[in-house]
Design a protein around this motif. Structure first.
Motif, PDB file in Angstrom:
ATOM      1  N   GLY A   1      67.573  34.137  45.997  1.00 23.31           N
ATOM      2  CA  GLY A   1      67.744  35.562  45.787  1.00 23.31           C
ATOM      3  C   GLY A   1      69.023  35.820  45.004  1.00 23.31           C
TER       4      GLY A   1
ATOM      5  N   PHE B   1      75.527  38.633  44.979  1.00 20.58           N
ATOM      6  CA  PHE B   1      76.415  39.685  44.496  1.00 20.58           C
ATOM      7  C   PHE B   1      77.698  39.095  43.927  1.00 20.58           C
ATOM      8  CE2 PHE B   1      78.304  43.768  44.307  1.00 20.58           C
ATOM      9  CZ  PHE B   1      79.536  43.748  44.927  1.00 20.58           C
TER      10      PHE B   1
ATOM     11  N   GLN C   1      76.637  53.437  46.872  1.00 21.27           N
ATOM     12  CA  GLN C   1      75.740  53.099  47.979  1.00 21.27           C
ATOM     13  C   GLN C   1      74.291  53.483  47.675  1.00 21.27           C
ATOM     14  OE1 GLN C   1      76.759  51.576  50.863  1.00 21.27           O
ATOM     15  NE2 GLN C   1      78.833  51.430  50.067  1.00 21.27           N
TER      16      GLN C   1
ATOM     17  N   PHE D   1      66.165  47.625  51.992  1.00 22.40           N
ATOM     18  CA  PHE D   1      65.201  47.813  50.911  1.00 22.40           C
ATOM     19  C   PHE D   1      64.273  46.607  50.827  1.00 22.40           C
ATOM     20  CE2 PHE D   1      67.781  51.203  49.111  1.00 22.40           C
ATOM     21  CZ  PHE D   1      69.066  50.848  49.490  1.00 22.40           C
TER      22      PHE D   1
ATOM     23  N   TYR E   1      62.415  44.777  47.580  1.00 11.69           N
ATOM     24  CA  TYR E   1      62.211  44.677  46.139  1.00 11.69           C
ATOM     25  C   TYR E   1      61.109  43.649  45.899  1.00 11.69           C
ATOM     26  CZ  TYR E   1      66.490  47.179  44.691  1.00 11.69           C
ATOM     27  OH  TYR E   1      67.450  48.128  44.445  1.00 11.69           O
TER      28      TYR E   1
ATOM     29  N   PRO F   1      64.199  41.996  39.593  1.00  8.36           N
ATOM     30  CA  PRO F   1      63.708  42.645  40.817  1.00  8.36           C
ATOM     31  C   PRO F   1      63.464  44.132  40.554  1.00  8.36           C
ATOM     32  CG  PRO F   1      65.698  41.357  41.246  1.00  8.36           C
ATOM     33  CD  PRO F   1      65.568  41.454  39.762  1.00  8.36           C
ATOM     34  N   LYS F   2      62.398  44.639  41.168  1.00 11.94           N
ATOM     35  CA  LYS F   2      62.088  46.071  41.056  1.00 11.94           C
ATOM     36  C   LYS F   2      61.950  46.652  42.448  1.00 11.94           C
ATOM     37  CE  LYS F   2      60.043  45.881  36.503  1.00 11.94           C
ATOM     38  NZ  LYS F   2      58.886  46.148  35.635  1.00 11.94           N
ATOM     39  N   LEU F   3      62.533  47.831  42.647  1.00 17.70           N
ATOM     40  CA  LEU F   3      62.484  48.466  43.962  1.00 17.70           C
ATOM     41  C   LEU F   3      61.048  48.756  44.354  1.00 17.70           C
ATOM     42  CD1 LEU F   3      64.056  49.764  46.316  1.00 17.70           C
ATOM     43  CD2 LEU F   3      63.925  51.920  45.034  1.00 17.70           C
TER      44      LEU F   3
ATOM     45  N   LEU G   1      61.570  40.468  48.032  1.00 12.01           N
ATOM     46  CA  LEU G   1      62.962  40.269  48.421  1.00 12.01           C
ATOM     47  C   LEU G   1      63.394  41.320  49.429  1.00 12.01           C
ATOM     48  CD1 LEU G   1      64.276  39.762  44.785  1.00 12.01           C
ATOM     49  CD2 LEU G   1      64.208  37.976  46.510  1.00 12.01           C
TER      50      LEU G   1
ATOM     51  N   ASN H   1      72.189  46.355  52.655  1.00 15.02           N
ATOM     52  CA  ASN H   1      73.515  46.800  52.227  1.00 15.02           C
ATOM     53  C   ASN H   1      74.388  46.905  53.460  1.00 15.02           C
ATOM     54  OD1 ASN H   1      75.798  48.214  51.358  1.00 15.02           O
ATOM     55  ND2 ASN H   1      74.644  49.274  49.786  1.00 15.02           N
TER      56      ASN H   1
ATOM     57  N   GLY I   1      77.394  47.822  53.649  1.00 16.34           N
ATOM     58  CA  GLY I   1      78.373  48.898  53.621  1.00 16.34           C
ATOM     59  C   GLY I   1      79.779  48.385  53.411  1.00 16.34           C
TER      60      GLY I   1
ATOM     61  N   ASN J   1      82.334  46.377  51.114  1.00 12.36           N
ATOM     62  CA  ASN J   1      82.520  45.775  49.802  1.00 12.36           C
ATOM     63  C   ASN J   1      81.383  46.096  48.838  1.00 12.36           C
ATOM     64  OD1 ASN J   1      84.515  44.266  48.530  1.00 12.36           O
ATOM     65  ND2 ASN J   1      83.317  42.372  48.625  1.00 12.36           N
ATOM     66  N   ASN J   2      80.583  47.122  49.202  1.00 13.01           N
ATOM     67  CA  ASN J   2      79.447  47.505  48.357  1.00 13.01           C
ATOM     68  C   ASN J   2      78.567  46.313  48.013  1.00 13.01           C
ATOM     69  OD1 ASN J   2      80.220  50.268  48.217  1.00 13.01           O
ATOM     70  ND2 ASN J   2      81.927  49.569  46.967  1.00 13.01           N
ATOM     71  N   ASP J   3      78.339  45.501  48.987  1.00 11.64           N
ATOM     72  CA  ASP J   3      77.681  44.215  48.825  1.00 11.64           C
ATOM     73  C   ASP J   3      76.232  44.315  49.275  1.00 11.64           C
ATOM     74  OD1 ASP J   3      78.693  40.885  49.945  1.00 11.64           O
ATOM     75  OD2 ASP J   3      76.897  41.588  48.900  1.00 11.64           O
ATOM     76  N   MET J   4      75.317  44.200  48.314  1.00  9.29           N
ATOM     77  CA  MET J   4      73.901  44.145  48.645  1.00  9.29           C
ATOM     78  C   MET J   4      73.544  42.680  48.841  1.00  9.29           C
ATOM     79  SD  MET J   4      72.234  47.234  48.182  1.00  9.29           S
ATOM     80  CE  MET J   4      70.779  47.161  47.145  1.00  9.29           C
TER      81      MET J   4
ATOM     82  N   PHE K   1      70.807  39.861  49.396  1.00 10.62           N
ATOM     83  CA  PHE K   1      69.395  39.588  49.179  1.00 10.62           C
ATOM     84  C   PHE K   1      68.963  38.364  49.981  1.00 10.62           C
ATOM     85  CE2 PHE K   1      67.885  42.037  45.438  1.00 10.62           C
ATOM     86  CZ  PHE K   1      69.061  42.688  45.125  1.00 10.62           C
ATOM     87  N   GLY K   2      67.771  38.438  50.532  1.00 13.19           N
ATOM     88  CA  GLY K   2      67.164  37.227  51.049  1.00 13.19           C
ATOM     89  C   GLY K   2      66.686  36.379  49.881  1.00 13.19           C
ATOM     90  N   ALA K   3      66.268  35.175  50.185  1.00 17.08           N
ATOM     91  CA  ALA K   3      65.804  34.255  49.138  1.00 17.08           C
ATOM     92  C   ALA K   3      64.408  34.612  48.641  1.00 17.08           C
ATOM     93  CB  ALA K   3      65.841  32.826  49.647  1.00 17.08           C
TER      94      ALA K   3
END
Lengths: 112, 110
Positions: free
Chosen positions: A42, A45, A98, B34, B36, B44-46, B87, B91, B93, B95-98, B100-102
């Motif tokens: 995946g 970031f 966000q 989410f 994706y 990736p698409k939502l 995927l 989030n 929350g 470090n604004n870090d999303m 993702f799983g593999a």
């Protein structure tokens, strides 16, 4: 389509070189996030830019750096390229830090 | 333990089947979720956001269980065009870090 564009689409570099990847965000979006996606994994970031400032960073070394411009487009710079940097580099834009992210088509980087 | 874990699959199902994907996340402070989809060699698409009360979009249903830190995606009446990697995204929350799983790979066969 999302309206997020990236250039170049493909790139081949050698170890030790430097590379700059570019991203144009969707109209109305002020935030750009960058991801590295290795084959079979995946996206990971790298960092996020909001209003021209870095606004969060993942677990990547300092040789990964970035910029965001007043029009909210962004660059990802990677110095001293290593073989493991070979990956798909994705940028995603969003209305805020966000908010839902929309991805560009990516840049495929191969380091030889 | 990975922050976001998914069954990698592959899931090979016939057209018309119902298939469910699961995802677990480790950070209990995670705020948004989410799904994706990613087609081969594409971005990736939502597909859909995941809300606490669960939500449905046509043949797709997403559910969130905060107590178990678990997200699911159900696809009913599978179509050939559903073949993709799905995927799971969290989030935190921080470090604004999303994260993702593999991804879970789905192939729908005629």
């Amino acid at each position: 389509e999302t309206g997020v564009t990236q250039s170049p689409t493909h790139l081949i570099k050698t170890r030790g070189q430097q590379v700059t990847l570019r991203c144009s965000s969707q109209s109305g979006h002020n935030t750009v996030s960058w991801y590295q996606q290795a084959l079979g994994q995946g996206p990971q970031f790298i960092f996020q830019y909001y209003r021209e400032e870095e606004n969060g960073r993942g677990n990547f070394p300092p040789r990964f750096s970035g910029l965001q411009f007043p029009n909210y487009s962004s660059e990802l710079n990677v110095n001293a390229l290593e073989l493991d940097d070979s990956a798909l580099y994705l940028c995603a834009s969003s209305r805020g830090t966000q908010e839902t992210q929309y991805f560009g088509p990516g840049t495929r980087l191969l380091v030889l | 333990r990975k922050e976001v874990e998914q069954d990698p699959g592959p899931f090979n199902v016939p057209e018309g089947a119902t298939v469910a994907f699961n995802c677990t996340y480790s950070n209990s402070a995670s705020q948004s979720f989410f799904w994706y989809r990613q087609d081969c060699r594409k971005e990736p698409k939502l597909l859909m956001s995941v809300y606490s009360s669960g939500n449905e979009d046509g043949r797709f249903t997403a559910q969130l269980n905060r107590a178990s830190q678990y997200i699911s995606l159900l696809i009913r009446d599978s179509k050939l065009s559903d073949s993709a990697t799905y995927l799971c995204v969290v989030n935190t929350g921080n470090n604004n870090d999303m994260r993702f799983g593999a991804g879970t790979r789905l192939t729908v066969k005629p």
